[in-house]
Write a protein that holds these residues in place. Structure first.
Motif, PDB file in Angstrom:
ATOM      1  N   UNK A   1       0.906  -1.169  -0.169  1.00 44.69           N
ATOM      2  CA  UNK A   1       0.127   0.569   0.185  1.00 44.69           C
ATOM      3  C   UNK A   1       0.809   1.214   0.375  1.00 44.69           C
ATOM      4  N   UNK A   2       1.970   1.178   0.927  1.00 49.22           N
ATOM      5  CA  UNK A   2       2.832   2.026   0.939  1.00 49.22           C
ATOM      6  C   UNK A   2       3.448   2.319  -0.838  1.00 49.22           C
ATOM      7  N   UNK A   3       3.647   1.873  -1.801  1.00 53.24           N
ATOM      8  CA  UNK A   3       4.516   1.275  -2.251  1.00 53.24           C
ATOM      9  C   UNK A   3       3.299   1.851  -3.768  1.00 53.24           C
ATOM     10  N   UNK A   4       2.291   2.033  -2.882  1.00 48.38           N
ATOM     11  CA  UNK A   4       1.359   2.644  -4.382  1.00 48.38           C
ATOM     12  C   UNK A   4       0.123   1.796  -4.552  1.00 48.38           C
ATOM     13  N   UNK A   5       0.315   0.469  -4.556  1.00 41.97           N
ATOM     14  CA  UNK A   5      -1.206  -0.184  -5.266  1.00 41.97           C
ATOM     15  C   UNK A   5      -2.247  -0.156  -5.233  1.00 41.97           C
ATOM     16  N   UNK A   6      -3.029  -0.376  -5.592  1.00 44.72           N
ATOM     17  CA  UNK A   6      -4.373  -0.140  -5.811  1.00 44.72           C
ATOM     18  C   UNK A   6      -4.896  -0.816  -5.551  1.00 44.72           C
ATOM     19  N   UNK A   7      -4.708  -2.603  -5.148  1.00 50.91           N
ATOM     20  CA  UNK A   7      -5.100  -3.749  -4.976  1.00 50.91           C
ATOM     21  C   UNK A   7      -3.726  -5.107  -5.124  1.00 50.91           C
ATOM     22  N   UNK A   8      -4.400  -6.151  -3.665  1.00 55.41           N
ATOM     23  CA  UNK A   8      -3.292  -6.754  -3.582  1.00 55.41           C
ATOM     24  C   UNK A   8      -3.557  -7.996  -4.057  1.00 55.41           C
ATOM     25  N   UNK A   9      -2.845  -8.828  -5.321  1.00 52.64           N
ATOM     26  CA  UNK A   9      -3.474 -10.375  -5.101  1.00 52.64           C
ATOM     27  C   UNK A   9      -2.892 -11.274  -4.417  1.00 52.64           C
ATOM     28  N   UNK A  10      -2.838 -12.309  -4.334  1.00 48.04           N
ATOM     29  CA  UNK A  10      -2.170 -13.443  -2.980  1.00 48.04           C
ATOM     30  C   UNK A  10      -2.505 -14.538  -3.983  1.00 48.04           C
ATOM     31  N   UNK A  11      -1.633 -14.878  -4.978  1.00 49.86           N
ATOM     32  CA  UNK A  11      -1.636 -15.879  -5.410  1.00 49.86           C
ATOM     33  C   UNK A  11      -1.477 -17.297  -4.808  1.00 49.86           C
ATOM     34  N   UNK A  12      -0.977 -17.434  -3.399  1.00 48.12           N
ATOM     35  CA  UNK A  12      -0.586 -18.737  -2.656  1.00 48.12           C
ATOM     36  C   UNK A  12      -1.881 -19.532  -2.095  1.00 48.12           C
TER      37      UNK A  12
END
Length: 216
Positions: free
Chosen positions: A61-72
């Motif tokens: 989030x601090x790096x500017x992600x609009x969303x996060x996807x966990x692939x595990x």
């Protein structure tokens, strides 16, 4: 649109980059690979890495992600459960696959090469079944010896064992490949049953979330 992907193996990076190029050319992907998280989760349980996953989400989030996807698939529920704290959408790659599996039929066979994957995946399928108001009977198929080949870098041998296991399934309406690393086994299997994998529908869902965030 910026999407951060959290992986527990570097083999997923080119897979999702290729899917992005084919389906979502305007999407910027940032990959974070933490192999040690799966190692610890497999021995101590997924909850054991909650704090580490939280730290990864905060950094994304601090790096500017609009969303996060966990692939595990083993860590998916942990990551998804931290979405409120993260302040951005946090998705697990296998949820769209589970929703489709429930729609395909009542008899669901879940194939995995890491035993720690079964618990989170079965919980997810049952959750999606409850959401859809459907009854499902879920059975598990563990592919003996496959993960050792994966760790040794024998991708062809890994996928061949998985495809063989898929082809041996007869008492199911649909087959779920529980881990993203199993996706290519769907093309190798000769079964007439639907064989579902998570990378493409998972990335589509995440890309849609990114677009929603940007348009809000």
């Amino acid at each position: 649109m910026n999407l951060t992907l959290v992986h527990t193996s570097p083999v997923h990076v080119p897979v999702f980059d290729a899917l992005r190029d084919a389906d979502h050319p305007g999407l910027e992907l940032r990959h974070v690979v933490r192999e040690e998280l799966l190692v610890r989760a497999a021995t101590e349980g997924p909850e054991a890495v909650t704090d580490q996953v939280r730290t990864l989400l905060e950094a994304a989030v601090a790096d500017g992600a609009d969303a996060v996807l966990c692939t595990c698939s083993t860590l998916g529920a942990v990551a998804e459960g931290l979405a409120l704290e993260a302040g951005v959408p946090v998705l697990r790659v296998d949820r769209p696959m589970a929703a489709r599996a429930v729609a395909e039929g009542e008899q669901v066979a879940v194939v995995a090469t890491v035993r720690s994957t079964f618990g989170p995946t079965l919980d997810l399928v049952e959750e999606e079944a409850a959401r859809a108001g459907r009854a499902v009977d879920v059975r598990t198929v563990f592919v003996e010896g496959a993960w050792e080949r994966f760790l040794a870098g024998d991708r062809d041998g890994y996928l061949a064992l998985v495809a063989e296991a898929v082809d041996s399934i007869t008492d199911a309406d649909v087959v779920v490949l529980a881990q993203a690393s199993l996706a290519d086994a769907a093309e190798r299997a000769r079964t007439a049953l639907p064989v579902l994998s998570s990378p493409r529908p998972g990335l589509l869902a995440a890309a849609s979330e990114c677009a929603s965030v940007k348009s809000a």
